[in-house]
Design an enzyme around this catalytic site. Structure first.
Site, short mmCIF file in Angstrom:
data_model
loop_
_atom_site.label_atom_id
_atom_site.label_comp_id
_atom_site.label_asym_id
_atom_site.label_seq_id
_atom_site.Cartn_x
_atom_site.Cartn_y
_atom_site.Cartn_z
N GLY A 91 31.04 44.44 -15.00
CA GLY A 91 30.20 45.36 -14.95
C GLY A 91 30.78 46.69 -13.82
O GLY A 91 31.91 46.11 -13.33
N GLY A 105 31.05 47.45 -7.63
CA GLY A 105 30.08 47.43 -6.78
C GLY A 105 28.69 46.68 -7.11
O GLY A 105 27.79 46.64 -6.50
N GLY A 114 28.20 43.70 -8.08
CA GLY A 114 27.85 42.00 -7.79
C GLY A 114 28.31 41.28 -8.63
O GLY A 114 28.00 40.17 -8.30
N LYS A 115 29.61 41.39 -9.25
CA LYS A 115 30.31 40.61 -9.99
C LYS A 115 30.75 39.21 -9.37
O LYS A 115 30.42 38.42 -9.81
CB LYS A 115 31.48 41.17 -10.86
N THR A 116 31.36 39.58 -8.24
CA THR A 116 32.17 38.38 -7.51
C THR A 116 30.96 37.37 -6.90
O THR A 116 31.28 36.32 -6.93
CB THR A 116 33.14 38.88 -6.55
N GLU A 135 39.25 37.85 -9.52
CA GLU A 135 40.54 39.12 -9.60
C GLU A 135 41.09 39.64 -8.30
O GLU A 135 40.43 39.30 -7.33
CB GLU A 135 39.95 40.34 -10.33
N ASP A 164 35.21 36.60 -12.51
CA ASP A 164 34.51 37.78 -12.03
C ASP A 164 35.20 38.99 -12.78
O ASP A 164 34.79 40.24 -12.35
CB ASP A 164 34.54 37.90 -10.68
#
Length: 219
Positions: free
Chosen positions: A11, A14, A16-18, A35, A86
């Site tokens: 996505g 900002g 919220g992937k991680t 990453e 992520d």
């Protein structure tokens, strides 16, 4: 699904992937692949002057992700150890097409195709998306120095690019599940029930009981 789980969370910046990848890694007891972002020496300059620093920035990300995915295959996936990441390597093309000039983009795409031709690819994608207001609020909240000069227009364009690419991916790769979640209506960090909703969808998609690595912990 017969192969070992390799989940990726994707996505725009900002969204919220991680945070989600960490929560899923902890719950499913999967290895976490994160990453490299702030270690990129060109990223701060990139947000200040995209045209001048885009090629260096994108090449750094591509080379590091290539190395990470090679290591992930050798140390985890080849040993039947599930992984949640992520990012998906496909993001490199999304960012490159947004920021690189035509001549540099052509060179970049050729390098990308060579490096990714035999990399391990995820067998499930979680796609997080949100409005510009939500994305801007989350970027402001995490307060990274390198993101202070990021353009709202760039973020808006990037979010649009993601929607187009992920829709195309679904059409061209029907065998790989893409699970969509709206970050405007879900807060999986603060709201336990939102996280449970995501986890239940993943379990159903992966048919989790078929895998040895099904040990989970309570939320």
């Amino acid at each position: 699904m017969n192969s070992i789980p390799f989940i990726t969370v994707e996505g725009p910046i900002g969204v919220g992937k991680t945070s989600l990848a960490k929560l899923l890694s902890e719950y499913f007891q999967y290895e976490l692949l994160k990453e490299i972002v702030e270690e990129n020496p060109f990223l701060g300059k990139f947000y200040e002057n995209i045209d001048e620093w885009s090629f260096q920035t994108e090449m750094f990300f591509l080379c590091n992700r290539f190395k990470q995915l090679n290591d992930t295959r050798d140390h985890y996936l080849s040993k039947n150890i599930p992984v949640v990441a992520d990012y998906h390597i496909l993001k490199n093309l999304i960012f490159a097409k947004r920021s690189l000039q035509d001549n540099d983009l052509q060179k970049y795409v050729r390098i990308y195709e060579v490096l990714t031709e035999d990399l391990p690819m995820p067998n499930i994608i979680i796609y997080l998306h949100a409005s510009l207001d939500t994305i801007m609020a989350r970027i402001k909240k995490r307060d990274r120095d390198i993101e202070k000069n990021i353009s709202p227009l760039y973020l808006e364009q990037l979010a649009s690019d993601y929607d187009i690419v992920m829709n195309d991916f679904k059409k061209n790769n029907p065998h790989i599940p893409v699970l969509d979640f709206n970050g405007d209506t879900l807060d999986f960090v603060q709201n336990k029930q939102d996280l449970v909703k995501i986890i239940d969808t993943i379990k159903e998609t992966l048919n989790i009981g078929a895998f040895k690595h099904e040990s989970t912990k309570k939320i």
